[in-house]
Motif scaffolding. Structure first.
Motif, PDB file in Angstrom:
ATOM      1  N   UNK A  69       0.832  -1.209   0.000  1.00  0.00           N
ATOM      2  CA  UNK A  69       0.000   0.000   0.000  1.00  0.00           C
ATOM      3  C   UNK A  69       0.866   1.259   0.000  1.00  0.00           C
ATOM      4  N   UNK A  70       1.922   1.242   0.781  1.00  0.00           N
ATOM      5  CA  UNK A  70       2.789   2.416   0.880  1.00  0.00           C
ATOM      6  C   UNK A  70       3.671   2.620  -0.346  1.00  0.00           C
ATOM      7  N   UNK A  71       4.154   1.530  -0.951  1.00  0.00           N
ATOM      8  CA  UNK A  71       5.139   1.659  -2.021  1.00  0.00           C
ATOM      9  C   UNK A  71       4.510   1.700  -3.415  1.00  0.00           C
ATOM     10  N   UNK A  76       6.953   3.008  -9.758  1.00  0.00           N
ATOM     11  CA  UNK A  76       7.155   3.118 -11.198  1.00  0.00           C
ATOM     12  C   UNK A  76       8.054   4.273 -11.632  1.00  0.00           C
ATOM     13  N   UNK A  77       8.510   5.046 -10.688  1.00  0.00           N
ATOM     14  CA  UNK A  77       9.387   6.160 -11.025  1.00  0.00           C
ATOM     15  C   UNK A  77      10.264   6.508  -9.821  1.00  0.00           C
ATOM     16  N   UNK A 122       3.484 -11.964  -5.419  1.00  0.00           N
ATOM     17  CA  UNK A 122       2.199 -12.393  -5.962  1.00  0.00           C
ATOM     18  C   UNK A 122       1.244 -11.234  -6.234  1.00  0.00           C
ATOM     19  N   UNK A 123       1.619 -10.034  -5.844  1.00  0.00           N
ATOM     20  CA  UNK A 123       0.739  -8.886  -6.010  1.00  0.00           C
ATOM     21  C   UNK A 123       0.709  -8.447  -7.476  1.00  0.00           C
ATOM     22  N   UNK A 124      -0.336  -8.811  -8.173  1.00  0.00           N
ATOM     23  CA  UNK A 124      -0.481  -8.497  -9.596  1.00  0.00           C
ATOM     24  C   UNK A 124      -0.490  -6.993  -9.845  1.00  0.00           C
ATOM     25  N   UNK A 125      -1.039  -6.238  -8.913  1.00  0.00           N
ATOM     26  CA  UNK A 125      -1.148  -4.792  -9.129  1.00  0.00           C
ATOM     27  C   UNK A 125       0.217  -4.132  -9.253  1.00  0.00           C
ATOM     28  N   UNK A 126       1.240  -4.713  -8.642  1.00  0.00           N
ATOM     29  CA  UNK A 126       2.574  -4.121  -8.698  1.00  0.00           C
ATOM     30  C   UNK A 126       3.323  -4.487  -9.969  1.00  0.00           C
ATOM     31  N   UNK A 127       3.085  -5.683 -10.478  1.00  0.00           N
ATOM     32  CA  UNK A 127       3.937  -6.209 -11.529  1.00  0.00           C
ATOM     33  C   UNK A 127       3.261  -6.326 -12.887  1.00  0.00           C
ATOM     34  N   UNK A 128       2.133  -5.677 -13.061  1.00  0.00           N
ATOM     35  CA  UNK A 128       1.431  -5.728 -14.340  1.00  0.00           C
ATOM     36  C   UNK A 128       2.005  -4.677 -15.288  1.00  0.00           C
ATOM     37  N   UNK A 136      10.954  -5.761 -14.206  1.00  0.00           N
ATOM     38  CA  UNK A 136      12.063  -6.255 -13.393  1.00  0.00           C
ATOM     39  C   UNK A 136      12.671  -5.181 -12.496  1.00  0.00           C
ATOM     40  N   UNK A 137      12.539  -3.930 -12.878  1.00  0.00           N
ATOM     41  CA  UNK A 137      12.978  -2.867 -11.973  1.00  0.00           C
ATOM     42  C   UNK A 137      12.112  -2.843 -10.722  1.00  0.00           C
ATOM     43  N   UNK A 138      10.820  -3.045 -10.897  1.00  0.00           N
ATOM     44  CA  UNK A 138       9.908  -3.061  -9.762  1.00  0.00           C
ATOM     45  C   UNK A 138      10.231  -4.239  -8.851  1.00  0.00           C
ATOM     46  N   UNK A 139      10.423  -5.410  -9.430  1.00  0.00           N
ATOM     47  CA  UNK A 139      10.800  -6.584  -8.632  1.00  0.00           C
ATOM     48  C   UNK A 139      12.118  -6.324  -7.910  1.00  0.00           C
ATOM     49  N   UNK A 140      13.062  -5.721  -8.597  1.00  0.00           N
ATOM     50  CA  UNK A 140      14.358  -5.421  -7.999  1.00  0.00           C
ATOM     51  C   UNK A 140      14.248  -4.455  -6.839  1.00  0.00           C
TER      52      UNK A 140
END
Length: 182
Positions: A69-71, A76-77, A122-128, A136-140
């Motif tokens: 929720x916080x991140x 994305x930037x 597993x959070x689809x909202x973050x990695x879509x 991969x930047x988001x995962x990193x």
């Protein structure tokens, strides 16, 4: 466990598991240990959870939901002010839980952090994301934050939250700069 106004059996069970994790390895904790510590009936445990694993999942869910929720709005930037604010809240939240975290046995902290990382992954909202770079930047970034936080807790939280914020900010800035040049 002392029951006060606003007492929730579910929260009492989670608190009891955390307390027990300070005393012994996760795999040695029994439902009997939990209900005795929480001061609730075994039926109350099973009304709220199917197993001890469900309790650990509930604890991990709380941690991952707070983090996600916080991140989410800033992943994305790179906005230095927003990242610094997020990290400030993140590390001070962990520090407020310091007494509890320091008491939990090392192997048990690993269980919680591993499950939290799994929930985040597993959070689809973050990695879509539509591009390889963004995905991969988001995962990193998420992995970096979780791994550094885990290491900080594992090593006794010796650095101040400000030191941790500055350290992660330098890494995030470097990641952000490199991503723009790729």
């Amino acid at each position: 466990m002392k029951k006060s106004e606003g007492y929730s059996v579910k929260q009492g069970i989670k608190d009891s598991v955390i307390q027990l994790m300070a005393e012994k390895p996760y795999m040695d904790i029994t439902v009997t240990d939990i209900v005795t510590r929480a001061g609730v009936a075994r039926a109350s445990f099973y009304r709220n959870f199917n197993s001890i694993n469900d309790v650990i999942d509930a604890i991990s869910d709380e941690l991952s939901e707070e983090l996600i929720e916080d991140v989410s709005p800033i992943l994305h930037h790179y906005d230095e002010r927003k990242w610094r604010e997020f990290l400030f809240n993140h590390f001070y939240r962990i520090e407020r839980r310091q007494k509890q975290m320091k008491k939990i046995r090392f192997e048990n902290i690993s269980v919680i952090f591993t499950r939290t990382e799994d929930k985040i992954q597993q959070s689809e909202s973050l990695f879509a994301e539509d591009t390889i770079q963004n995905k991969y930047l988001i995962v990193g970034k998420m992995g970096l934050i979780n791994s550094v936080t885990k290491k900080w807790v594992d090593t006794g939280m010796q650095e101040t939250p400000e030191e941790m914020i500055d350290f992660l900010m330098s890494l995030l800035k470097e990641i952000g700069e490199k991503a723009h040049y790729v």
